[in-house]
Design a protein around this motif. Structure first.
Motif, mmCIF file in Angstrom:
data_model
loop_
_atom_site.group_PDB
_atom_site.id
_atom_site.type_symbol
_atom_site.label_atom_id
_atom_site.label_comp_id
_atom_site.label_asym_id
_atom_site.label_seq_id
_atom_site.Cartn_x
_atom_site.Cartn_y
_atom_site.Cartn_z
ATOM 1 N N GLY A 46 0.829 -1.219 0.000
ATOM 2 C CA GLY A 46 0.000 0.000 0.000
ATOM 3 C C GLY A 46 0.857 1.259 0.000
ATOM 4 N N LYS A 47 1.948 1.240 -0.762
ATOM 5 C CA LYS A 47 2.910 2.359 -0.803
ATOM 6 C C LYS A 47 3.362 2.730 0.600
ATOM 7 C CE LYS A 47 1.558 4.188 -5.239
ATOM 8 N NZ LYS A 47 0.460 4.779 -5.926
ATOM 9 N N GLY A 48 3.573 1.701 1.417
ATOM 10 C CA GLY A 48 4.050 1.914 2.786
ATOM 11 C C GLY A 48 2.918 2.122 3.784
ATOM 12 N N ARG A 49 1.687 2.216 3.266
ATOM 13 C CA ARG A 49 0.561 2.449 4.184
ATOM 14 C C ARG A 49 -0.093 1.130 4.609
ATOM 15 N NH1 ARG A 49 -3.841 5.413 2.314
ATOM 16 N NH2 ARG A 49 -4.397 5.587 4.488
ATOM 17 N N CYS A 50 0.115 0.084 3.835
ATOM 18 C CA CYS A 50 -0.340 -1.270 4.151
ATOM 19 C C CYS A 50 -1.861 -1.417 4.230
ATOM 20 C CB CYS A 50 0.282 -1.753 5.470
ATOM 21 S SG CYS A 50 -0.068 -3.485 5.783
ATOM 22 N N ASN A 51 -2.404 -1.745 3.078
ATOM 23 C CA ASN A 51 -3.849 -2.039 3.004
ATOM 24 C C ASN A 51 -3.998 -3.510 3.422
ATOM 25 O OD1 ASN A 51 -5.987 -2.446 0.072
ATOM 26 N ND2 ASN A 51 -6.502 -2.357 2.228
ATOM 27 N N PHE A 52 -4.150 -3.734 4.741
ATOM 28 C CA PHE A 52 -3.943 -5.103 5.239
ATOM 29 C C PHE A 52 -5.154 -6.026 5.172
ATOM 30 C CE2 PHE A 52 -5.765 -4.909 9.504
ATOM 31 C CZ PHE A 52 -5.714 -3.559 9.830
ATOM 32 N N THR A 53 -6.323 -5.488 4.923
ATOM 33 C CA THR A 53 -7.474 -6.345 4.612
ATOM 34 C C THR A 53 -8.547 -5.476 3.978
ATOM 35 O OG1 THR A 53 -9.094 -7.950 5.445
ATOM 36 C CG2 THR A 53 -8.507 -6.159 6.939
ATOM 37 N N ARG A 103 -11.157 -0.574 1.624
ATOM 38 C CA ARG A 103 -9.767 -0.910 1.969
ATOM 39 C C ARG A 103 -9.507 -0.532 3.430
ATOM 40 N NH1 ARG A 103 -9.535 0.121 -3.530
ATOM 41 N NH2 ARG A 103 -7.713 -0.730 -4.607
ATOM 42 N N ILE A 104 -8.839 -1.436 4.145
ATOM 43 C CA ILE A 104 -8.516 -1.178 5.555
ATOM 44 C C ILE A 104 -7.014 -0.883 5.693
ATOM 45 C CG2 ILE A 104 -8.442 -2.200 7.876
ATOM 46 C CD1 ILE A 104 -11.280 -1.700 7.033
ATOM 47 N N PHE A 105 -6.719 0.230 6.326
ATOM 48 C CA PHE A 105 -5.329 0.656 6.576
ATOM 49 C C PHE A 105 -5.133 0.892 8.070
ATOM 50 C CE2 PHE A 105 -6.185 2.088 2.266
ATOM 51 C CZ PHE A 105 -5.000 1.859 1.582
ATOM 52 N N PRO A 106 -3.905 0.781 8.569
ATOM 53 C CA PRO A 106 -3.652 1.218 9.948
ATOM 54 C C PRO A 106 -3.958 2.710 10.048
ATOM 55 C CG PRO A 106 -1.733 0.098 9.023
ATOM 56 C CD PRO A 106 -2.685 0.294 7.897
ATOM 57 N N LYS A 107 -4.543 3.088 11.178
ATOM 58 C CA LYS A 107 -4.877 4.505 11.367
ATOM 59 C C LYS A 107 -3.601 5.345 11.408
ATOM 60 C CE LYS A 107 -8.168 7.016 14.164
ATOM 61 N NZ LYS A 107 -8.971 6.954 15.359
ATOM 62 N N GLY A 398 -6.575 -4.204 -2.896
ATOM 63 C CA GLY A 398 -7.684 -3.864 -1.989
ATOM 64 C C GLY A 398 -7.561 -4.563 -0.658
ATOM 65 N N GLY A 399 -6.416 -5.199 -0.386
ATOM 66 C CA GLY A 399 -6.224 -5.892 0.894
ATOM 67 C C GLY A 399 -6.458 -7.390 0.798
ATOM 68 N N PHE A 400 -6.786 -7.864 -0.406
ATOM 69 C CA PHE A 400 -7.153 -9.279 -0.566
ATOM 70 C C PHE A 400 -5.940 -10.212 -0.489
ATOM 71 C CE2 PHE A 400 -10.514 -6.794 -2.488
ATOM 72 C CZ PHE A 400 -11.625 -7.357 -1.897
ATOM 73 N N ASN A 401 -4.778 -9.721 -0.900
ATOM 74 C CA ASN A 401 -3.615 -10.616 -0.896
ATOM 75 C C ASN A 401 -3.033 -10.786 0.498
ATOM 76 O OD1 ASN A 401 -3.376 -11.512 -3.704
ATOM 77 N ND2 ASN A 401 -3.355 -9.311 -4.075
ATOM 78 N N LEU A 402 -2.994 -9.719 1.270
ATOM 79 C CA LEU A 402 -2.515 -9.895 2.651
ATOM 80 C C LEU A 402 -3.504 -10.726 3.462
ATOM 81 C CD1 LEU A 402 -0.829 -6.457 3.364
ATOM 82 C CD2 LEU A 402 0.247 -8.712 3.422
#
Ligand SMILES: Cc1cc2nc3c(=O)[nH]c(=O)nc-3n(C[C@H](O)[C@H](O)[C@H](O)COP(=O)(O)OP(=O)(O)OC[C@H]3O[C@@H](n4cnc5c(N)ncnc54)[C@H](O)[C@@H]3O)c2cc1C
Length: 421
Positions: A46-53, A103-107, A398-402
């Motif tokens: 996620g360009k360092g932002r990490c779209n983790f799910t 898309r879910i990212f860490p806040k 969109g977080g599907f691979n993580l």
């Protein structure tokens, strides 16, 4: 030879999740990681932002994103699916936010926060992390892994989990070693392709608009002239073709559309519609209004500037047969119609995918037919398990691979019939 309960090869998201899970049962767990640092690819996500799910709550819809192979995930998702993933990360200190496309990212803190939280859990449970320790091969005998061989040592375990990732972005350490280990254990590797990757075109003119972002455009894929797929959204031109979200998504299916039963490959084309919400008639009327407005001084290049993004003007003028400096008052009906056609149907011939070096993920991998979806255990080797991108599973961005990594890692690290933490 040092012995562990569970030995994990690869310290990416799947390996870390498996290690945390296994060690939470009180097991003696080690991760063998070839790099000096863990989670290199995770840090780029996620360009360092990490779209983790992804927050898609309809399980069938979520799973359909992985195509036919997605059904393999029902079992692991029922144990540790997208909702559990969000709860888990929140529990270990990664608060999250939802953005466009669910898309879910860490806040806060991005991918580094996710990695730090996972490493903290590994520390809490006493996972032994062996860095700069590439596994070279696995000793398998009679459907049983006996030990793994690194540069300087051999390690044995009751249970082995291969979490070495795929072949995408090899500079992060994912160079496809896991496929070799799987083969050593008798597994089949399905055909491997780069996925979520830019696409090359036969035409060289996209470089004239390289870096130009196009929003709200429609990209259609034509196979031997027939429409096989359509995406609406953002894309960009590159020095070798096209890229951006809708192109990357389409790239996953290009090998399928190219294949033909007779062994030849199907001719694939892109048709780019830069004005998908406007019909030919409405666009014609708009151009005619514009011509009238600038009557007496309008030139074709000026008209183009009002129709396409600044970075695309040179390319559009190159593709059009109308001379740049032609007074718009003298444009024929045919020239106006051709201009509208160009706006709604720029054709490009697909010339293949960029390589694994630029791919977000790998399509293909360890055949799912040979793995038990409820445990991730090999059906060929009684103490061998798999997790993450090494498996023949891939989803869109969109977080599907993580999510595949969290779910399969969790299940691979689980001990049958025990609840754990
Ligand atoms: C640029 C980029 C952006 C991405 N963004 C997102 C995103 O926002 N959301 C999303 O869902 N997915 C994203 N992905 C995909 C996601 O990062 C991967 O799906 C995920 O990292 C795969 O995890 P893994 O644990 O299976 O493998 P990896 O992350 O590849 O980890 C495998 C680990 O195994 C190690 N290893 C390999 N071979 C050996 C060996 N022989 N011995 C010891 N160790 C070994 C590697 O060094 C590596 O550390 C992105 C990928 C890229 C490249």
């Amino acid at each position: 030879m040092e012995h562990f309960d569970t030995l994990i090869i690869g310290g990416g998201p799947a390996g870390l999740m498996a290690a945390i899970r296994a060690s939470s049962f009180g097991q003696r767990v080690a991760i063998l990681e070839k790099n000096h640092s863990l989670g290199n690819k995770l840090l780029l996500s996620g360009k360092g932002r990490c779209n983790f799910t992804n927050a898609e709550s309809d399980m069938d819809r979520f799973i359909s994103q992985y195509g036919d192979n997605g059904k393999f995930l029902y079992s692991s998702f029922s144990k540790f699916g997208p909702l559990r993933t969000r709860e888990y990360f929140s529990h270990i200190g990664v608060k999250f936010i939802e953005e466009r496309g669910k898309r879910i990212f860490p806040k806060e803190g991005g991918a580094q926060r996710v990695l730090d939280a996972l490493l903290m859990q590994c520390r809490k449970y006493g996972v032994k992390i062996m860095r700069s320790t590439p596994v070279k091969s696995m000793k398998v005998r009679g459907g049983h892994v006996e030990f793994v061989i690194t540069e300087n040592d051999e390690y044995s375990a009751d249970k082995y989990i291969i979490a070495t990732g795929g072949k995408s972005y090899p500079k992060t350490g994912s160079t496809g070693d896991g496929y070799e280990f799987a083969r050593q254990a008798g597994h089949t590797i399905t055909e491997l392709y780069p996925a979520l990757v830019p696409v090359r075109t036969r035409e060289t003119w996209p470089k004239l608009a390289s870096g130009c972002d196009l929003r709200n455009v429609r990209l259609t894929v034509l196979a031997d002239g027939k429409n096989v797929a359509e995406r609406f959204g953002e894309m960009e031109f590159t020095n070798f073709g096209v890229s951006g979200p809708i192109v990357m998504d389409i790239s996953r299916f290009i090998p399928d559309w190219q294949k033909r039963n007779d062994g030849e490959s199907t001719e694939l084309q892109f048709s780019l519609d830069m004005k998908p919400t406007l019909t030919h008639e409405i666009l014609t009327a708009r151009i005619k209004r514009d011509i009238q407005k600038h009557s007496g001084h309008g030139r074709f290049a000026g008209l183009v500037r009002s129709l396409v993004p600044a970075k695309m003007v040179a390319l559009f003028l190159e593709l059009s047969d109308v001379p740049h400096d032609k007074p718009t008052d003298y444009m024929s009906e045919e020239e106006i119609s051709d201009t509208v056609t160009l706006l709604k149907d720029i054709r490009m011939n697909i010339n293949g995918l960029w390589g694994f070096g630029n791919a977000v993920t790998t399509r293909g991998g360890v055949s799912l037919k040979e793995i038990d979806p409820s445990t991730m255990r090999s059906k060929l080797c009684d103490n061998l398990y798999f997790a993450g991108e090494v498996l023949d599973l891939n989803g869109p961005s969109g977080g599907f691979n993580l999510q595949v990594c969290w779910s399969t890692g969790y299940v691979a690290g689980s001990i049958n019939d025990q609840k754990g933490e």
